[in-house]
Each structure stands twice: as C-alpha cells, then as structure tokens.
Motif scaffolding. Structure first.
Motif, short mmCIF file in Angstrom:
data_model
loop_
_atom_site.label_atom_id
_atom_site.label_comp_id
_atom_site.label_asym_id
_atom_site.label_seq_id
_atom_site.Cartn_x
_atom_site.Cartn_y
_atom_site.Cartn_z
N HIS A 272 32.80 9.86 6.68
CA HIS A 272 32.39 9.04 7.81
C HIS A 272 33.10 7.69 7.84
O HIS A 272 33.02 6.98 8.84
N GLY A 273 33.75 7.33 6.74
CA GLY A 273 34.54 6.11 6.73
C GLY A 273 33.74 4.83 6.67
O GLY A 273 34.27 3.75 6.95
N THR A 274 32.46 4.89 6.29
CA THR A 274 31.67 3.67 6.15
C THR A 274 31.98 2.97 4.83
O THR A 274 32.51 3.59 3.90
N HIS A 275 31.62 1.69 4.74
CA HIS A 275 31.84 0.95 3.49
C HIS A 275 31.09 1.63 2.35
O HIS A 275 31.66 1.83 1.26
N TYR A 276 29.84 1.95 2.57
CA TYR A 276 29.07 2.59 1.52
C TYR A 276 29.63 3.95 1.15
O TYR A 276 29.67 4.33 -0.03
N GLY A 277 30.07 4.71 2.15
CA GLY A 277 30.64 6.03 1.86
C GLY A 277 31.91 5.94 1.04
O GLY A 277 32.12 6.74 0.12
N LEU A 278 32.74 4.96 1.35
CA LEU A 278 34.03 4.83 0.67
C LEU A 278 33.90 4.20 -0.72
O LEU A 278 34.79 4.36 -1.56
N THR A 279 32.80 3.47 -0.96
CA THR A 279 32.63 2.82 -2.26
C THR A 279 31.70 3.59 -3.18
O THR A 279 31.41 3.13 -4.28
N GLY A 280 31.24 4.75 -2.76
CA GLY A 280 30.45 5.61 -3.64
C GLY A 280 28.97 5.32 -3.68
O GLY A 280 28.26 5.85 -4.55
N GLN A 281 28.47 4.50 -2.78
CA GLN A 281 27.03 4.24 -2.73
C GLN A 281 26.31 5.53 -2.33
O GLN A 281 26.56 6.09 -1.29
N ARG A 282 25.41 5.99 -3.16
CA ARG A 282 24.71 7.24 -2.87
C ARG A 282 23.49 7.00 -1.99
O ARG A 282 22.95 5.88 -1.92
N GLY A 283 23.08 8.06 -1.32
CA GLY A 283 21.82 8.02 -0.59
C GLY A 283 20.70 8.58 -1.46
O GLY A 283 20.96 9.19 -2.50
N PRO A 284 19.45 8.40 -1.07
CA PRO A 284 18.33 8.91 -1.85
C PRO A 284 18.16 10.41 -1.65
O PRO A 284 18.54 10.96 -0.60
N ASN A 285 17.60 11.09 -2.65
CA ASN A 285 17.26 12.50 -2.45
C ASN A 285 15.86 12.59 -1.84
O ASN A 285 15.15 11.58 -1.67
N ALA A 286 15.46 13.81 -1.50
CA ALA A 286 14.20 14.00 -0.76
C ALA A 286 12.99 13.52 -1.56
O ALA A 286 12.07 12.92 -1.00
N MET A 287 12.99 13.77 -2.86
CA MET A 287 11.83 13.37 -3.66
C MET A 287 11.77 11.86 -3.84
O MET A 287 10.69 11.27 -3.89
N GLU A 288 12.92 11.18 -3.90
CA GLU A 288 12.93 9.72 -3.95
C GLU A 288 12.39 9.13 -2.65
O GLU A 288 11.65 8.14 -2.65
N MET A 289 12.79 9.74 -1.53
CA MET A 289 12.28 9.29 -0.23
C MET A 289 10.77 9.42 -0.18
O MET A 289 10.06 8.49 0.22
N LYS A 290 10.26 10.58 -0.59
CA LYS A 290 8.81 10.80 -0.53
C LYS A 290 8.08 9.83 -1.46
O LYS A 290 7.01 9.31 -1.11
N ALA A 291 8.64 9.59 -2.63
CA ALA A 291 7.98 8.67 -3.57
C ALA A 291 7.85 7.27 -2.97
O ALA A 291 6.80 6.62 -3.09
N LEU A 292 8.93 6.78 -2.31
CA LEU A 292 8.85 5.46 -1.69
C LEU A 292 7.85 5.46 -0.54
O LEU A 292 7.03 4.54 -0.41
N GLN A 293 7.90 6.49 0.30
CA GLN A 293 6.96 6.55 1.42
C GLN A 293 5.52 6.59 0.92
O GLN A 293 4.63 5.96 1.51
N ASP A 294 5.28 7.32 -0.16
CA ASP A 294 3.92 7.37 -0.72
C ASP A 294 3.48 5.99 -1.19
O ASP A 294 2.31 5.60 -1.04
N ARG A 295 4.40 5.21 -1.76
CA ARG A 295 4.06 3.85 -2.21
C ARG A 295 3.74 2.93 -1.03
O ARG A 295 2.99 1.96 -1.19
#
Length: 492
Positions: A272-295
């Motif tokens: 996608h050519g974004t700064h985060y994409g090109l610098t290796g910044q990862r996105g969260p996985n599904a369980m990490e997302m759910k854990a934050l939403q639960d908090r």
C-alpha cells in the motif's frame, strides 16, 4: 447492472417476489417502519436517528446499506497509515477510490444506487481526503442529494482539524451523524502518527502539529454534542504506538459526548506504500483487538461491526458493490424511484420484529443456562441476521460471544474465499483456520466433510444444522446444549 433488486438470502425467501409486487402498488410510505424494534435502553429520539444507520446501529447493519461518494480529495493531515491511491478496485481500506466525482456526478450515482439497492439508507462522504477540509464539494453534494432524496441520512467522516469551522452548517443541513478519527489525546503520541498538518494557511509538524489537531478534535466533538449531532469516534489501533493509549482516548471522548467509539486495526501492508507499511509497523491480530475492546467496556459505547470501508463503498457492511455503479455504467439522465426503498422498509420491519423476539428468547436462554463458560462463535452470513452463507463462499465471519451476560457481537474475521468453482484449496483453508484462532464453533448454511474435519483437527467445531436460522437462535441452541440444558426451537 445485473445484481438482483434484493438478495433473497439476505433476509427470507419470501421477500423477493413481495418486493417486486409491492413496489408496483406503491409500497410503504411510513417513515416509522422498523421503529417497534427499539431496544428498551435507547432513547426514542436517538433510536429514530440510528435505527436504519448500519454504522451507528449493530442491529441495523444486518438490513441496511451505506454508500460513500468520493467528492472530497483534498486533505489537511498526513497520517502514517494512509496512502490515498486511485484505481485500486480490489483494495478494501479507507482512503482508496476507483474514481473521483464532482458533486453533480455524485448525485447521479446516488440516484442510480438508490434505484437499484433498496437497502440504501445512508449517504456518507469519507474522502478520499477530508470532507470538512474540502468543504465546498461536500456541502454542494449534500444539498443536491437532499433535494432529490430527502429521506436519505447524511453522514460525514473527518479527521476533525477543520470540523469546528463547519459544525453550524452541518446542523443546518440536518446531518445527524459525524465520524471523527481520533487516535490520540497526547501530542507526543500523536507525533508518531501524524508527520504534518496544514492549518490556518501553515504547515505544522511534530508534537506542535499533534497538539493543534488534538485541540481542534476536542472542540469539534464538544460542538457536535452540544447540537445533538451523534458522533462516532474512529481510532486506529497501532501496536506499540497507541494501543494502550486508546484507553485514555476512550475516556476523553466519552466525557465529551461521543455516541460510539470504534477501534479499528491498523492495515499495514508494504504494497500500500504507507509509512507504516514500508517501515514494518505491524497491525494487531484479532485476539489483540478483542482484548483491547474488552478493556474498553464500561467506557464510551463500542462499535465492533466496522468493516473499514473504501471511500467509494456501496452496499451492506462487509460487501462492496461499487464496481457495479461506475460512471460509465450509469445513464446520464435518471429519475429517482422511491418505491423499492419504501417497500423494502415495510417488508424488513416485519423481519426485524420477528428477529428481535427470537433474539430476546435466545439471550434469555443463555443467561439462565447453568454453565458459566463463554463461547466464541463465528457465523457465515449474507445479512438479515441469519446463518445463510456457505462456509466455502464466506469472505468474512461475524463473531459473537455467548456468556452468562448474553449474546454479544464482538467483531468479524476477514478470510480468503475457500471454495471457488466448486473446489476448495487446502492452502486457503489453512489461512481460514488461522483467521479463526480462538473460535469454538463455526455456524454456516452448508459445509463439506473435508473442511469440517480439518476445522475439528484445529479444535473448532463446525455445523450447518442451523442453516437459515436467526444467528442468536442458533447460538442460543448451541450454548444450551453445551450447558446441558434444553435447546431452543429453530426459527424457520
């Protein structure tokens, strides 16, 4: 445009013929269709605003569609997760479109969609830049559409920097819903997300830019709340940058009257050519997302059914029919025909009442079950709140949690379609199973023995025994069986 007027599977088999027959007789002219499904804890005035809005009501997203028109390409904020490319029809992420539109072209497209997609209830402007910064085009589009289709809901998505300048005009145009993307309330965190902003004829960078953006976002949110305009806050979860900080964001936006808080995963693909994409910044996985939403539960009310739509999306959440309505496929002269949309709302009102009764029964059964366990259930669905999609055809699964507190929608898992042309690919199935991490049961309208067995090997039980039942009825039956209690009766 070869798509059917309405998806038979998305609701019940009886709707297709009824829709066509009723449209000829004038349909339903009532604006209150579906209002009897209002939850007891929702104010009637608020319910009237959200009952047919698929983004502001999780219940409504089973039945109603939105469309975005790409009339606002200019942007005043650079985000490290954004790269606004055009002609990316196969990408499903915010900020991308296949074609930019003038306000007049947008009106023509809205009429074409309204005539063919009776589920349409909301028109949004979400870029591909910022709707409030490119304000003259946004305003012109809304004014012209409102004259042609006065009952359509108008919705704006913005980064908030220019929002305070236009709140009064939004109120005058009866815009009831505004989405603001707020990723931080601490400028030091914001400096890691936003390289620069353009405000008051100047470019700002670093923490100074983030501080100005933060102050303008809070001011805009407070102004909207004071005028009774419902606000949804979008926050992109960026692991290691703002994931823990979003707890503080949730507190701030709740204090300032936000109606919903939608935490979305960072989309970070180098392609996608974004700064985060090109610098290796990862996105969260599904369980990490759910854990934050639960908090975040107990703070600002959470939206969990977002699909991170394109800036030219058309259709139900989770689908995109935008390529059916490109300008070259739309006649130059169009007349709006309200009959299909009116008839659809009349027919869907009965379905929603039945669904609400079935949902209440299922939740009551789960709450009284003897088990104290929680189950995560992934559902293959085409819409209508029913288990009505073949496992091999699913491109996403809606995820529900059944527990002693009831049955709650908690998110969705996007997958690559497993079955193409009647054949399933083992490598694709492996990806689907990986995406279903943490899931206890899969519900679908049909599933073959091979994928069913491989899911079982991964500890996931799959069944098509509840095909075409309401989702909550099916989940309630499974939960009751797991608890050793009596099962619910399936809904035809």
């Amino acid at each position: 445009m070869s798509a059917p007027v309405i998806s038979v599977e998305s609701l019940t088999g009886r709707f297709s013929d009824q829709l066509l027959a009723s449209a000829d007789s004038g349909g339903c002219a009532s604006s209150s269709c579906g209002s009897s499904t209002r939850p007891s804890d929702v104010d009637p005035a608020v319910w009237d605003k959200i009952k047919d809005h698929p983004c502001f009501s999780e219940e409504a997203h089973h039945y109603f569609a939105r469309m975005h028109v790409a009339v606002a390409p200019a942007c005043n904020v650079q985000c490290n997760y954004c790269n606004r490319r055009y002609d990316c029809a196969n990408e499903s992420r915010p900020g991308v479109v296949s074609e930019k539109l003038t306000p007049d072209q947008a009106v023509r497209k809205v009429i074409a969609v309204a005539n063919e997609v009776p589920q349409l209830s909301v028109l949004g402007i979400a870029g591909p830049g910022d709707a409030c910064y490119d304000w003259e085009k946004t305003k012109a589009t809304f004014e012209r559409v409102a004259r042609q289709i006065p009952d359509i809901k108008l919705c704006v998505s913005t980064n908030g920097l220019a929002l305070p300048d236009h709140v009064d005009e939004l109120a005058e145009m009866n815009v009831d819903h505004v989405t603001i993307t707020i990723n931080m309330v601490d400028p030091e965190v914001g400096a890691k997300i936003y390289p620069w902003i353009f405000h008051d004829h100047r470019r700002y960078v670093g923490s100074q830019a983030a501080r100005i953006l933060h102050e303008r976002q809070m001011l805009g949110l407070e102004m909207l709340s004071a005028r009774g305009i419902l606000t949804k806050i979008n926050s992109v979860m960026i692991p290691g940058v703002n994931d823990q900080h979003l707890i503080e964001v949730n507190k701030w936006v709740k204090q300032r009257g936000a109606f919903l808080h939608n935490v979305m995963p960072l989309i970070s693909d180098p392609a996608h050519g974004t700064h985060y994409g090109l610098t290796g910044q990862r996105g969260p996985n599904a369980m990490e997302m759910k854990a934050l939403q639960d908090r975040l539960e107990g703070g600002a009310k959470l939206m969990r059914h977002c699909r991170q739509c394109r800036a030219d999306a058309v259709g139900l959440l989770g689908e995109d029919r935008g390529q059916e309505f490109t300008l070259d496929q739309i006649p130059r002269e169009l007349t709006y025909d309200a009959s299909k949309r009116e008839t659809y709302r009349e027919l869907v009102a009965d379905e929603r009442r039945d669904h609400l009764a079935a949902r209440s029964e299922a939740i009551g059964m789960v709450k009284t079950a003897s088990s104290g366990k929680s189950l995560l259930v992934a559902v293959a669905t085409k819409g209508g709140g029913r288990v009505n999609e073949h496992f091999g055809h699913a491109k996403e699964f809606q995820v529900y949690e059944a527990s002693p507190t009831g049955i709650n929608f908690v998110g969705h898992r996007k997958v690559e379609q497993y079955c193409l042309g009647g054949w399933g690919e083992n490598a694709t199935l492996d990806g689907v199973i990986a995406a279903l991490e943490g899931i206890d049961f899969v519900l679908c309208a049909k599933i073959g023995n091979c994928p069913k067995d491989q899911l079982a090997d991964a500890g996931i039980r799959a069944t098509d025994a509840y095909g075409h039942d309401y989702i909550e009825t099916a989940i309630g039956a499974i939960y009751a069986a797991e608890s050793g209690g009596p099962a619910l009766t399936a809904t035809a």
